[in-house]
Structure formats: C-alpha cells, structure tokens
Write a protein that holds these residues in place. Structure first.
Motif, PDB file in Angstrom:
ATOM      1  N   GLY A   1       0.818  -1.159  -0.105  1.00  0.00           N
ATOM      2  CA  GLY A   1      -0.020  -0.013  -0.003  1.00  0.00           C
ATOM      3  C   GLY A   1       0.852   1.254  -0.219  1.00  0.00           C
ATOM      4  O   GLY A   1       0.446   2.182  -0.826  1.00  0.00           O
ATOM      5  N   GLU A   2       1.951   1.258   0.722  1.00  0.00           N
ATOM      6  CA  GLU A   2       2.725   2.415   0.741  1.00  0.00           C
ATOM      7  C   GLU A   2       3.602   2.698  -0.290  1.00  0.00           C
ATOM      8  O   GLU A   2       3.624   3.877  -0.814  1.00  0.00           O
ATOM      9  CB  GLU A   2       3.740   2.394   2.017  1.00  0.00           C
ATOM     10  N   ARG A   3       3.719   1.515  -1.076  1.00  0.00           N
ATOM     11  CA  ARG A   3       4.618   1.686  -2.372  1.00  0.00           C
ATOM     12  C   ARG A   3       3.616   2.145  -3.485  1.00  0.00           C
ATOM     13  O   ARG A   3       4.105   3.108  -4.368  1.00  0.00           O
ATOM     14  CB  ARG A   3       5.537   0.555  -2.957  1.00  0.00           C
TER      15      ARG A   3
ATOM     16  N   SER B   1      -9.733   6.683   6.376  1.00  0.00           N
ATOM     17  CA  SER B   1      -9.344   6.577   4.954  1.00  0.00           C
ATOM     18  C   SER B   1      -9.323   5.272   4.199  1.00  0.00           C
ATOM     19  O   SER B   1      -8.982   4.227   4.680  1.00  0.00           O
ATOM     20  CB  SER B   1      -7.895   7.191   4.846  1.00  0.00           C
ATOM     21  N   PRO B   2      -9.630   5.204   2.922  1.00  0.00           N
ATOM     22  CA  PRO B   2      -9.360   3.930   2.190  1.00  0.00           C
ATOM     23  C   PRO B   2      -8.088   3.582   1.606  1.00  0.00           C
ATOM     24  O   PRO B   2      -7.676   2.679   1.027  1.00  0.00           O
ATOM     25  CB  PRO B   2     -10.267   4.354   0.969  1.00  0.00           C
ATOM     26  N   PHE B   3      -6.982   4.362   1.989  1.00  0.00           N
ATOM     27  CA  PHE B   3      -5.659   4.122   1.858  1.00  0.00           C
ATOM     28  C   PHE B   3      -5.317   2.872   2.792  1.00  0.00           C
ATOM     29  O   PHE B   3      -5.274   2.879   3.681  1.00  0.00           O
ATOM     30  CB  PHE B   3      -4.802   5.472   2.071  1.00  0.00           C
ATOM     31  N   ALA B   4      -4.888   1.880   2.350  1.00  0.00           N
ATOM     32  CA  ALA B   4      -4.808   0.510   2.820  1.00  0.00           C
ATOM     33  C   ALA B   4      -3.866   0.753   3.965  1.00  0.00           C
ATOM     34  O   ALA B   4      -4.383   0.291   5.038  1.00  0.00           O
ATOM     35  CB  ALA B   4      -4.227  -0.373   1.725  1.00  0.00           C
TER      36      ALA B   4
ATOM     37  N   VAL C   1      -1.914   4.067  -3.662  1.00  0.00           N
ATOM     38  CA  VAL C   1      -3.389   3.940  -4.236  1.00  0.00           C
ATOM     39  C   VAL C   1      -4.530   4.587  -3.319  1.00  0.00           C
ATOM     40  O   VAL C   1      -4.424   4.207  -1.991  1.00  0.00           O
ATOM     41  CB  VAL C   1      -3.934   2.597  -4.672  1.00  0.00           C
ATOM     42  N   LEU C   2      -5.096   5.643  -3.725  1.00  0.00           N
ATOM     43  CA  LEU C   2      -6.015   6.128  -2.903  1.00  0.00           C
ATOM     44  C   LEU C   2      -5.459   6.995  -1.513  1.00  0.00           C
ATOM     45  O   LEU C   2      -6.172   7.329  -0.570  1.00  0.00           O
ATOM     46  CB  LEU C   2      -7.116   5.246  -2.145  1.00  0.00           C
ATOM     47  N   LYS C   3      -4.076   7.486  -1.587  1.00  0.00           N
ATOM     48  CA  LYS C   3      -3.456   7.980  -0.640  1.00  0.00           C
ATOM     49  C   LYS C   3      -4.046   9.211  -0.033  1.00  0.00           C
ATOM     50  O   LYS C   3      -4.103   9.846   0.975  1.00  0.00           O
ATOM     51  CB  LYS C   3      -1.911   8.157  -0.797  1.00  0.00           C
ATOM     52  N   ASP C   4      -4.531   9.955  -1.258  1.00  0.00           N
ATOM     53  CA  ASP C   4      -5.010  11.449  -0.951  1.00  0.00           C
ATOM     54  C   ASP C   4      -6.544  11.255  -1.197  1.00  0.00           C
ATOM     55  O   ASP C   4      -6.819  12.478  -1.492  1.00  0.00           O
ATOM     56  CB  ASP C   4      -4.285  12.192  -2.094  1.00  0.00           C
ATOM     57  N   TYR C   5      -7.253  10.048  -0.971  1.00  0.00           N
ATOM     58  CA  TYR C   5      -8.616  10.228  -1.088  1.00  0.00           C
ATOM     59  C   TYR C   5      -9.265  10.991  -0.197  1.00  0.00           C
ATOM     60  O   TYR C   5      -8.885  11.078   1.239  1.00  0.00           O
ATOM     61  CB  TYR C   5      -9.001   8.856  -1.128  1.00  0.00           C
ATOM     62  N   PRO C   6     -10.142  12.162  -0.269  1.00  0.00           N
ATOM     63  CA  PRO C   6     -10.565  12.932   0.562  1.00  0.00           C
ATOM     64  C   PRO C   6     -11.477  12.166   1.530  1.00  0.00           C
ATOM     65  O   PRO C   6     -12.508  11.550   1.016  1.00  0.00           O
ATOM     66  CB  PRO C   6     -11.516  13.958  -0.287  1.00  0.00           C
TER      67      PRO C   6
END
Length: 213
Positions: free
Chosen positions: A180-182, A197-200, A185-190
C-alpha cells in the motif's frame, strides 16, 4: 413502474448521477416498497428486464437469490452497468446464491474490469470469512502487479482486498502495508472527519487498532 416513477426526485437523481447511478429514487423509500412487496421472483425477473436502474434495484431486493443459475447471475452482472446495481447484485444476491465461489474464480481474471471488480469483491469476502484454500501470497502478488494501473472500480476492489488481507491475517500484514505504501493508491482520497481513509496502510492500522491486536 408507475409507483417508482412517482418516487423519483430530481435532486436525488442529480446526486446519484455524480456516482454513475441514473435514478432518482431515495433508497429508504425503495426498501420500504420492497418490504411491502416481499419476495416475488417472477416480478423480480420482470423488473430486471425493464433495464431501468430503480426497477433493477427493487428486483434485487425482492428476488430469491437461490433461484438464479450461475449463467443468469453472470449475464446480470454484465448487463448491470450502474454501480449501485452491481454492488447490490454481488452483495445481496450472488453472495446468497449457490454460486459465489464459482463466479468469484471466473470473474477474478475477466477482461471486463467491472466483472473483475466483482470477483475481487467476492475474494475480499472470502479473505474475511472463509480464507481456507485461498492463495493469499498469490493475491498479494496480483495486487502488487496490477492495482496501480487498474481502472477505478477494479482498483477500488483490489485495494479493499489488500486492506482485508492486512486486517485479518497478521502474518501478511507487514507485506500488505508495504504494498500500500509503495503503490500509494487512494493515499490522497478525500476522507470526511470521523471516517477511516481507504488508503490501505491507514485502513489496516485503524481496523487492527479497533480489534485490539
């Protein structure tokens, strides 16, 4: 159909269209109508055949999931282009039918990203409830290789599966977080205040914290 037309609201339609759903019926009102109609498989078929999104949502609420063949469910998913219809079909019907595993395997590698997304959604459910027999390292490999460039709905479904693996399976948690960190994906999802947050990596950390692990 006349009753559904009466329930349609222009403001609801505008809000739904932003999410790709072309109907204007409040879902609480739709559920109330379904509760009154109760289970009616023949009517569900007829409503589905109209092609109308609100009618199809109602059909999914009043149908008998175990009455559908695998072939019917596959065809229905491929016909259902509205996101809410796709979600309800998978969660309310396919999961309760006799065919979720067959369809999961068939859909997972389908060339249609919407169909593949349904396969990943069913896989996430298995990761959480019946992981026995699943190749979790293989799923992580597939996510690592394909999630970054996947189309929207497919990417979202793969990300949810990544998070579910990290949440439910401590032995794969570190790898899931690293992926997820690499990929970011969806890191900046509002994300609204109070929501996860959906950021894994964040999603995994928060759900593990709630579980007290």
């Amino acid at each position: 159909m006349a009753e559904l037309a009466e329930l349609a609201d222009a403001k609801v339609r505008v809000a739904n269209e932003k999410r790709g759903d072309d109907h204007g019926v409040n879902l609480s009102q739709l559920r109330a109508l379904a509760k009154r109609l109760k289970t009616q498989q023949d009517l569900a078929y007829r409503l589905w055949e109209t092609g109308d999104t609100a009618a199809r949502l109602l059909a999914l609420l009043i149908c008998r999931p175990k009455a559908f063949s695998r072939e019917e469910l596959d065809a229905m998913l491929r016909e259902a282009r509205a996101p809410k219809v796709q979600d309800w079909l998978v969660n309310y019907v396919v999961k309760k039918s006799p065919h979720p595993e067959e369809l999961r395997v068939a859909w997972l590698s389908d060339a249609d990203p919407v169909v593949a997304a349904a396969g990943w959604a069913l896989t996430s459910d298995r990761v959480a409830r019946k992981p026995g027999g699943l190749d979790l390292p293989g799923l992580l490999d597939a996510i690592e290789d394909g999630m970054k460039d996947a189309p929207g709905r497919l990417q979202w479904a793969m990300n949810a599966c990544l998070a579910q693996i990290g949440i439910e399976h401590a032995e794969y948690r570190d790898r899931a977080i690293v992926i997820g960190e690499r990929l970011e994906v969806l890191k900046d999802y509002p994300t609204p205040p109070g929501c996860t947050s959906p950021f894994a990596p964040v999603w995994i950390g928060e759900m593990v914290r709630r579980k007290g692990e």
